[in-house]
Design a protein around this motif. Structure first.
Motif: not given
Length: 182
Positions: A68-69, A71-74, A106, A178
């Motif tokens: 989750d963490i 995957g929020r970053h590009h 994060d 991401r």
């Protein structure tokens, strides 16, 4: 993964790293000779978080949270045009640094018991270690040679969790960032 004198690697340690295979041809020989992480099986990388949780704590909940963490970053697009130094350490400086810092922050926000380098340093300085525990004459020589190959670029699309088995670092899990928007 520079250990900056905080500890030597031991069984059960884990780390989160961004592999940078594009720079491997330029740095591999130097790292194999002067970087303990390379000799312990870690390819060219930017450390996102070291040390991370002990291997005994890595479970499905940790995997889910990391997925989750991260995957929020590009995807991170970085350029290596300069070298930097810590005492006795030579590294390549990725630019921009902000995306890597945000990712580290994060992760440490979710696991505050895992500050980068055990909290020994106030600033997060993303870097790709080339040599450690070397005199300036050696670092100067390496830097002179590296400048003939710079700049180098990379597109980081994943973050890897690695674990130390007491002798070498082993790949554990890959977490995708991401993708960029088309």
């Amino acid at each position: 993964m520079a250990d900056h004198g905080t500890s030597r690697f031991h069984a059960g340690q884990t780390a989160l790293i961004a592999l940078v295979p594009e720079v491997e041809p330029a740095v591999q020989a130097w790292r194999e000779r002067y970087d303990p992480a390379a000799r312990a099986g870690v390819p060219a990388h930017i450390t996102v978080l070291f040390p991370y949780l002990p291997a005994s704590r890595i479970d499905t909940h940790v995997h889910s949270a990391l997925t989750d963490i991260i995957g929020r970053h590009h995807t991170i697009h970085a350029r290596f045009a300069t070298c930097g130094r810590f005492p006795g350490v030579l590294y390549l400086t990725p630019q921009p640094q902000a995306p890597l810092r945000r990712l580290t922050l994060d992760i440490t926000h979710h696991w505050p018991e895992t500050p980068p380098y055990q909290g020994h340093f106030a600033d997060i300085i993303p870097h790709l270690t080339i040599a450690q525990d070397q005199p300036d004459t050696v670092l100067n020589n390496i830097e002179t040679h590296l400048h003939t190959t710079l700049p180098l670029t990379t597109h980081i699309t994943t973050i890897d969790l690695i674990t130390h088995n007491g002798t070498t670092w082993q790949h554990h899990t890959t977490f995708p960032l991401r993708p960029d928007k088309p």
